[in-house]
Enzyme design. Structure first.
Site, PDB file in Angstrom:
ATOM      1  N   ASP A 268      -7.319  -3.648  -3.173  1.00 50.24           N
ATOM      2  CA  ASP A 268      -7.877  -2.308  -3.271  1.00 50.24           C
ATOM      3  C   ASP A 268      -9.398  -2.441  -3.110  1.00 50.24           C
ATOM      4  O   ASP A 268      -9.940  -3.546  -2.980  1.00 50.24           O
ATOM      5  CB  ASP A 268      -7.478  -1.606  -4.573  1.00 50.24           C
ATOM      6  CG  ASP A 268      -7.576  -0.088  -4.444  1.00 50.24           C
ATOM      7  OD1 ASP A 268      -8.260   0.395  -3.510  1.00 50.24           O
ATOM      8  OD2 ASP A 268      -6.993   0.639  -5.261  1.00 50.24           O
TER       9      ASP A 268
HETATM   10  C1  NOJ Z   1      -9.194   3.143  -3.915  1.00 49.20           C
HETATM   11  C2  NOJ Z   1      -7.822   3.660  -4.205  1.00 49.20           C
HETATM   12  O1  NOJ Z   1      -7.323   3.108  -5.398  1.00 49.20           O
HETATM   13  C3  NOJ Z   1      -6.839   3.393  -3.086  1.00 49.20           C
HETATM   14  O2  NOJ Z   1      -5.635   4.032  -3.387  1.00 49.20           O
HETATM   15  C4  NOJ Z   1      -7.403   3.854  -1.773  1.00 49.20           C
HETATM   16  O3  NOJ Z   1      -6.460   3.683  -0.740  1.00 49.20           O
HETATM   17  C5  NOJ Z   1      -8.670   3.065  -1.501  1.00 49.20           C
HETATM   18  N1  NOJ Z   1      -9.634   3.331  -2.558  1.00 49.20           N
HETATM   19  C6  NOJ Z   1      -9.292   3.396  -0.145  1.00 49.20           C
HETATM   20  O4  NOJ Z   1      -9.896   4.622  -0.184  1.00 49.20           O
END
Ligand code: NOJ
Length: 740
Positions: A268
């Site tokens: 993430d």
């Molecule tokens: C953080 C989030 O937890 C995730 O779900 C998302 O896809 C990414 N950022 C990218 O924006």
């Protein structure tokens, strides 16, 4: 083997050869480049993007949606770098791109995998038109805590419903052929356990015993692997002391080892460097080591890999084989997407944004997502011409942005049709409408317009009250401790109630709200989640009876926040509560012996049941369930049994119903939930029509991870229910035996 399976296998083999050949030509630096994703112009990525692309230092970019810019980036990557490797272009396409569908939790309320798949297909085409080839969806974290803001992005609390809808979403995004125009790679996230964050605080810690991980949290992810999902994303959260991004057990042992997942895993956002903040590592170098060793193939928006992997390999801490394995998995997805053949996007070859078909799917999804929670004395649908005038009150009746919900980076607010606009166009001048916003937003306090709202209610035949949460109150990093109606909305409800007219609440929200203080103050409640672009027309159709509500709750509605976690598939415990064993705080007899309290699992100050159970949702007609039966009294392991019931539409209106099948494994070596959803079907019945609905259950459907750490089906007695909610009462039973 069918021809298409053979073709798929041949293609896979051909891709494996191409990956091997390409890998053989790559330098270590180029390989590590493939493992890095950057957000141009932000964060840790320096702005010399072109230079880095030419040097082969970037495998993917995120958050660029301008098709001309993306075509140029692909041109540099493929025509000006040494090996010409195309880019993965990532974007959060969560519940639509330009055309916005209901939030995933709302889509879950449709209990309609085919419709969810259609929505994802529309979203994929719109995103592909902009040059995006990879979305970070579906989010299939089981969510049993409505305080958690990300419950909005989930499919709710149930293992089966989440698994089915997650798989449908993967199919919608990826299509039959990832290389076909309009297909994009999906990403199952967040692996694993994110929905179990303590007290629903986003990013917090999770502690989940292995049997629960395997019987609950893992299962939708395994279903996504079975559906062919291309990528996985790790969770931000700490899992039993080892943050998911550095967790070899889940990524390597389970995902790759046990499930044979051959796509790739992305971290993430900057979650590799966060391993240090968690307290797992001392610095970014160690974080890169832990993540890479655990099996994270690509780093999202951080620079731990780009700064440290080379040194780690040169120092002998990370093997080049580990890097090769990661890069091969990334390249495989690029080949499968057909990017080496054509990295460019020709928008003209894809359907227009928000075309009629897209809007129709969005409207149908919104329609099927709305749940009729209560409807006293048939308050809905509104009778015409009896309702000659209608007060439309509330901050969410005409809020083009708010009805779209969380995660709508590319959503086009100007496409939104609000409930107010839709009702106006539906009723024309046949009904006199009085609209009062009453509150600036859903959180407002001290509201000077309340008197105007009450006056409008008094002068009208009925009131439609649009309440709930603005979109900003749910989603990532937007958890709440108190999940009641925010601001002075409860006060508004009471004031409007006092006007003495029928009051219909339409609630737009990103989560189940606690509604105990208003539920008795209104005659009917339509729960519309954040319904998306076409929410208005869907709500208008339901309010005036052009369609009957058919949504069913994908998550339990607690009475008060202190009941959380409350979900239908709880364990029985040794002292389950019942009406006989509970007492309310106001009725405690100080002179009675302590034991007369019943000593069971309940709270003194609320009821032990939820306000509305999982699977609940009323209709304008009445569905009856009868004659539930099993095709056999017992079945042997490996056999299938048919469970049937007769479902009858007792009303005079054609309508849809979601028929639900639940089982309970009465005695097992690991205690099993009091109910587990094992099947569901959306059906449509004409007035007075009766249909026999059959569900096939194989004994494998009854399996759970047992004490030995593998799936087992243990012989014994099973209860089985068919009904219209998890409170279903029609029950039969069957026995599973070893042999027959
Ligand atoms: C953080 C989030 O937890 C995730 O779900 C998302 O896809 C990414 N950022 C990218 O924006």
């Amino acid at each position: 083997m069918s021809a298409s399976k053979a073709e798929v296998l041949d293609r896979r083999k051909a891709i494996t050869r191409r990956v091997e050949t390409l890998l053989g030509q790559m330098t270590l630096v180029e390989k590590i480049g493939q493992m890095s994703q950057v957000e141009p112009g932000h964060g840790h990525a320096p702005d010399n993007l072109g230079e880095r692309l030419r040097a082969g230092l970037i495998g993917s970019v995120i958050n660029v949606v301008d098709v001309d810019i993306l075509n140029e980036l692909q041109r540099i990557a493929t025509e000006e770098s040494r090996l010409g490797i195309p880019l993965l272009i990532g974007r959060d396409v969560i519940h639509g791109f330009k055309t916005i569908f209901p939030i995933p939790l709302g889509q879950a309320a449709t209990w309609n995998p085919a419709l969810v798949e259609q929505g994802a297909r529309v979203a994929a085409r719109e995103a592909a038109r902009s040059g995006v080839n990879w979305t970070f969806a579906p989010m299939i974290d089981i969510s049993r805590d409505a305080r958690w803001g990300r419950i909005a992005e989930s499919y709710g609390e149930c293992v089966l419903l989440t698994s089915e809808l997650g798989a449908a979403t993967v199919r919608g995004f990826q299509g039959d052929d990832l290389a076909a125009s309009g297909s994009i790679a999906a990403c199952a996230k967040h692996f694993a356990g994110y929905g179990a964050v303590e007290s629903g605080r986003d990013y917090a810690t999770t502690n989940i015993p292995d049997t629960k991980l395997r019987n609950v949290y893992f299962r939708p992810f395994q279903a996504a692997v079975d559906a062919g999902v291309s990528t996985f994303m790790t969770s931000f959260s700490d899992l039993n002391g080892v943050p998911a991004t550095g967790n070899k057990y889940i990524l390597d042992d389970v995902l790759r080892g046990e499930w044979a997942f051959d796509g790739f895993v992305v971290s993430d956002w900057d979650s590799i460097r966060q391993l240090n903040i968690h307290g797992l590592t001392e610095n970014d170098r160690e974080s890169a080591y832990e993540a890479c060793s655990a099996g994270v193939d690509m780093e999202m928006a951080g620079d731990a890999y780009s700064n440290h992997l080379l040194g780690l390999v040169e120092g002998g801490d990370v093997s080049e084989e580990a890097i090769d394995a990661a890069v091969s998995r990334i390249l495989r997805v690029k080949f499968e997407l057909g990017l080496f053949e054509n990295p460019y996007t020709d928008p003209g070859s894809l359907p227009d944004f928000a075309n009629a078909e897209a809007l129709n799917v969005a409207r149908e999804a919104a329609l099927q997502s709305v749940v009729l929670l209560k409807n006293d004395d048939g308050a809905l649908p509104l009778a015409v011409p009896e309702t000659a005038s209608l007060a439309i009150i509330g901050p969410l009746a005409d809020a083009t942005y708010e009805q779209l919900g969380t995660w709508i980076f590319d959503g086009d607010e100007s496409l939104s049709i609000t409930p107010l606009a839709a009702i106006r166009s539906l009723v024309g001048d046949t009904i006199e409408l009085r609209y009062v916003r009453a509150m600036e937003n859903s959180r407002s306090r001290a509201n000077p317009e309340f008197d105007v709202a009450v006056a409008a209610a008094s002068e009208s035949d009925a009131v439609l009250l649009f309440l709930g949460e603005e979109s900003i109150l749910s989603g990532e990093a937007h958890s709440r401790a108190d999940i009641g109606l925010p601001g002075d909305q409860a006060e508004l409800v009471r004031r409007i109630r006092a006007a003495g007219k029928p009051v219909i609440a339409v609630i737009l929200a990103g989560r189940p709200l606690t509604l105990s203080d208003v539920v008795d103050e209104v005659d009917a409640i339509l729960y519309a989640w954040h319904p998306g672009t076409m929410g208005g027309p869907a709500i208008a159709d339901l309010v005036f009876g052009n369609a009957s509500p058919s949504g069913k709750l994908p998550a339990t509605f607690p009475r008060v926040v202190g009941q959380i976690p409350i979900y239908y598939s709880q364990k029985n415990g040794g002292k389950p509560p019942s009406k006989e064993t509970i007492v309310h705080i106001d009725e405690i007899d100080p002179f009675a012996p302590q034991t007369s309290l019943g000593m069971s699992a309940f709270h003194l100050d609320t009821c032990f049941t939820p306000l509305f159970p999982f699977g609940h949702g009323l209709s304008y007609t009445r569905f009856g369930y009868e004659h539930i039966r099993a095709s056999a009294a017992e079945i042997a392991l490996g056999e299938t049994i048919t469970i049937s019931a007769e479902v009858c539409n007792h009303g005079d209106l054609e309508a849809e119903e979601v028929v639900q099948l639940y089982t309970r494994d009465l005695v097992a070596s690991i205690t099993r939930p009091v109910k587990e959803l094992k099947g569901f079907r959306r059906i449509r019945l004409a007035p007075l029509e009766k249909q026999t609905i059959d569900f096939e259950l194989h004994t494998d459907d009854l399996a759970f991870y047992g004490r030995e750490g593998r799936p087992v089906v243990e012989p014994g007695l099973f209860h089985v229910w068919i009904g219209g909610s998890s409170d279903a009462e029609q029950r039969t039973e069957f026995r599973v035996v070893q042999h027959r």
